[in-house]
Design an enzyme around this catalytic site. Structure first.
Site, PDB file in Angstrom:
ATOM      1  N   GLY A  90       6.195   0.585   7.183  1.00 46.85           N
ATOM      2  CA  GLY A  90       4.954   1.251   6.776  1.00 46.85           C
ATOM      3  C   GLY A  90       4.074   1.572   7.977  1.00 46.85           C
ATOM      4  O   GLY A  90       3.504   2.662   8.076  1.00 46.85           O
ATOM      5  N   LYS A  91       3.975   0.613   8.900  1.00 45.92           N
ATOM      6  CA  LYS A  91       3.183   0.840  10.115  1.00 45.92           C
ATOM      7  C   LYS A  91       3.809   1.954  10.956  1.00 45.92           C
ATOM      8  O   LYS A  91       3.104   2.784  11.521  1.00 45.92           O
ATOM      9  CB  LYS A  91       3.103  -0.437  10.960  1.00 45.92           C
ATOM     10  CG  LYS A  91       2.116  -1.450  10.450  1.00 45.92           C
ATOM     11  CD  LYS A  91       1.991  -2.600  11.431  1.00 45.92           C
ATOM     12  CE  LYS A  91       1.130  -3.711  10.867  1.00 45.92           C
ATOM     13  NZ  LYS A  91       0.995  -4.847  11.786  1.00 45.92           N
ATOM     14  N   ASP A 122      -2.969  -5.581  15.560  1.00 49.59           N
ATOM     15  CA  ASP A 122      -3.183  -6.819  14.840  1.00 49.59           C
ATOM     16  C   ASP A 122      -4.386  -6.581  13.948  1.00 49.59           C
ATOM     17  O   ASP A 122      -5.360  -5.951  14.370  1.00 49.59           O
ATOM     18  CB  ASP A 122      -3.432  -7.993  15.793  1.00 49.59           C
ATOM     19  CG  ASP A 122      -3.288  -9.330  15.074  1.00 49.59           C
ATOM     20  OD1 ASP A 122      -2.309  -9.497  14.324  1.00 49.59           O
ATOM     21  OD2 ASP A 122      -4.149 -10.206  15.257  1.00 49.59           O
ATOM     22  N   SER A 123      -4.290  -7.032  12.724  1.00 50.78           N
ATOM     23  CA  SER A 123      -5.385  -6.763  11.801  1.00 50.78           C
ATOM     24  C   SER A 123      -5.488  -7.873  10.784  1.00 50.78           C
ATOM     25  O   SER A 123      -4.565  -8.681  10.631  1.00 50.78           O
ATOM     26  CB  SER A 123      -5.175  -5.416  11.091  1.00 50.78           C
ATOM     27  OG  SER A 123      -3.952  -5.433  10.381  1.00 50.78           O
ATOM     28  N   PHE A 161      -0.702  -3.474   0.040  1.00 49.16           N
ATOM     29  CA  PHE A 161      -0.065  -4.767   0.273  1.00 49.16           C
ATOM     30  C   PHE A 161      -1.142  -5.737   0.735  1.00 49.16           C
ATOM     31  O   PHE A 161      -2.305  -5.373   0.892  1.00 49.16           O
ATOM     32  CB  PHE A 161       1.055  -4.647   1.317  1.00 49.16           C
ATOM     33  CG  PHE A 161       0.585  -4.128   2.653  1.00 49.16           C
ATOM     34  CD1 PHE A 161       0.185  -5.011   3.658  1.00 49.16           C
ATOM     35  CD2 PHE A 161       0.528  -2.767   2.910  1.00 49.16           C
ATOM     36  CE1 PHE A 161      -0.263  -4.535   4.876  1.00 49.16           C
ATOM     37  CE2 PHE A 161       0.093  -2.286   4.137  1.00 49.16           C
ATOM     38  CZ  PHE A 161      -0.314  -3.180   5.123  1.00 49.16           C
ATOM     39  N   TYR A 165      -4.058  -8.070   1.029  1.00 49.34           N
ATOM     40  CA  TYR A 165      -5.271  -8.328   0.254  1.00 49.34           C
ATOM     41  C   TYR A 165      -5.822  -7.060  -0.416  1.00 49.34           C
ATOM     42  O   TYR A 165      -6.906  -7.100  -0.985  1.00 49.34           O
ATOM     43  CB  TYR A 165      -6.346  -8.943   1.161  1.00 49.34           C
ATOM     44  CG  TYR A 165      -5.916 -10.250   1.782  1.00 49.34           C
ATOM     45  CD1 TYR A 165      -6.013 -11.452   1.080  1.00 49.34           C
ATOM     46  CD2 TYR A 165      -5.405 -10.288   3.074  1.00 49.34           C
ATOM     47  CE1 TYR A 165      -5.619 -12.650   1.643  1.00 49.34           C
ATOM     48  CE2 TYR A 165      -5.002 -11.484   3.649  1.00 49.34           C
ATOM     49  CZ  TYR A 165      -5.108 -12.657   2.935  1.00 49.34           C
ATOM     50  OH  TYR A 165      -4.707 -13.852   3.491  1.00 49.34           O
ATOM     51  N   ASP A 166      -5.094  -5.958  -0.356  1.00 50.94           N
ATOM     52  CA  ASP A 166      -5.587  -4.690  -0.913  1.00 50.94           C
ATOM     53  C   ASP A 166      -6.075  -4.794  -2.365  1.00 50.94           C
ATOM     54  O   ASP A 166      -7.090  -4.197  -2.713  1.00 50.94           O
ATOM     55  CB  ASP A 166      -4.530  -3.583  -0.798  1.00 50.94           C
ATOM     56  CG  ASP A 166      -4.344  -3.091   0.633  1.00 50.94           C
ATOM     57  OD1 ASP A 166      -5.076  -3.572   1.530  1.00 50.94           O
ATOM     58  OD2 ASP A 166      -3.479  -2.233   0.851  1.00 50.94           O
ATOM     59  N   LYS A 177      -6.154   5.944   1.195  1.00 50.04           N
ATOM     60  CA  LYS A 177      -6.346   4.711   1.946  1.00 50.04           C
ATOM     61  C   LYS A 177      -6.409   4.995   3.450  1.00 50.04           C
ATOM     62  O   LYS A 177      -7.260   4.441   4.152  1.00 50.04           O
ATOM     63  CB  LYS A 177      -5.216   3.728   1.624  1.00 50.04           C
ATOM     64  CG  LYS A 177      -5.395   2.373   2.296  1.00 50.04           C
ATOM     65  CD  LYS A 177      -4.241   1.447   1.993  1.00 50.04           C
ATOM     66  CE  LYS A 177      -4.245   0.263   2.937  1.00 50.04           C
ATOM     67  NZ  LYS A 177      -3.062  -0.573   2.827  1.00 50.04           N
TER      68      LYS A 177
END
Length: 197
Positions: free
Chosen positions: A11-12, A69-70, A150, A152-153, A173
């Site tokens: 996805g990234k 990083d997130s 995905f 905590y969405d 999004k």
């Protein structure tokens, strides 16, 4: 120019390719260059962890490497889970379990404000470094809502949209997400960098 994404997340990769292909940049996965690194995230900030991942992949591949990083930062939890978002609760093995734990820890919360933060780092073999960051602000819902996204969405509610991130299309999004904001800022920096080199 070819860049290696320090991630195993398809996805990234798709998000990176969508934005960076406009600059004539090819982004590939670690696995595409024969790597399968598991970098220990020992940094104390999102930016430090992104740089650790980018450095490991850049050194192993000899190619420019991009990492991000997130995580979710909740005001009531003094900014937690923060850099531990993916490892929240230790041995919890699913997004659903981490969402349940977050809701348990939010019981009685009088402040539900939260934001997602994303830091991107790109390192070049010549020592050059580009960085960018982005945020997405909202509140924590009282229960998961929505099937998309995905992490905590399903709990991350945008009051002005009256929806959680899990209720948005991928396009919707990307326009408001922390990673989308960081990616757009990074793309602008990379464009400037490529024009100079």
């Amino acid at each position: 120019m070819k860049f290696v994404l320090a991630s195993h997340n398809q996805g990234k990769l798709k998000e990176m390719q969508t934005i960076l292909s406009q600059l004539g940049v090819e982004v590939v996965m670690e696995s595409d260059v024969g790597l399968a690194l598991e970098v220990e995230e020992t940094g104390t900030t999102f930016a430090e962890n992104a740089e650790l991942k980018a450095r490991a992949v850049m050194e192993a591949s000899g190619l420019p490497a991009i990492a991000d990083d997130s995580g979710l930062c909740v005001d009531w939890l003094q900014g937690g889970p923060g850099i531990y978002s993916a490892r929240y609760g230790g041995d919890l093995d699913s997004d659903e379990a981490r969402c349940r734990l977050l809701l348990q820890n939010m019981r009685g919360a009088t402040d539900r404000a939260a934001h997602f933060h994303c830091a991107i780092c790109c390192l070049f073999p010549n020592g050059d470094k580009l960085t960018a960051e982005g945020d997405c602000f909202g509140t924590i819902a009282f229960a998961p809502i929505g099937e998309g996204g995905f992490g905590y969405d399903p709990l991350f509610f945008r009051p002005e949209l009256r929806r959680t991130l899990a209720q948005l299309t991928a396009e919707e999004k990307n326009k408001i997400s922390h990673r989308g904001a960081a990616l757009r800022a990074f793309a602008a920096e990379l464009k400037e960098y490529l024009e100079k080199h």
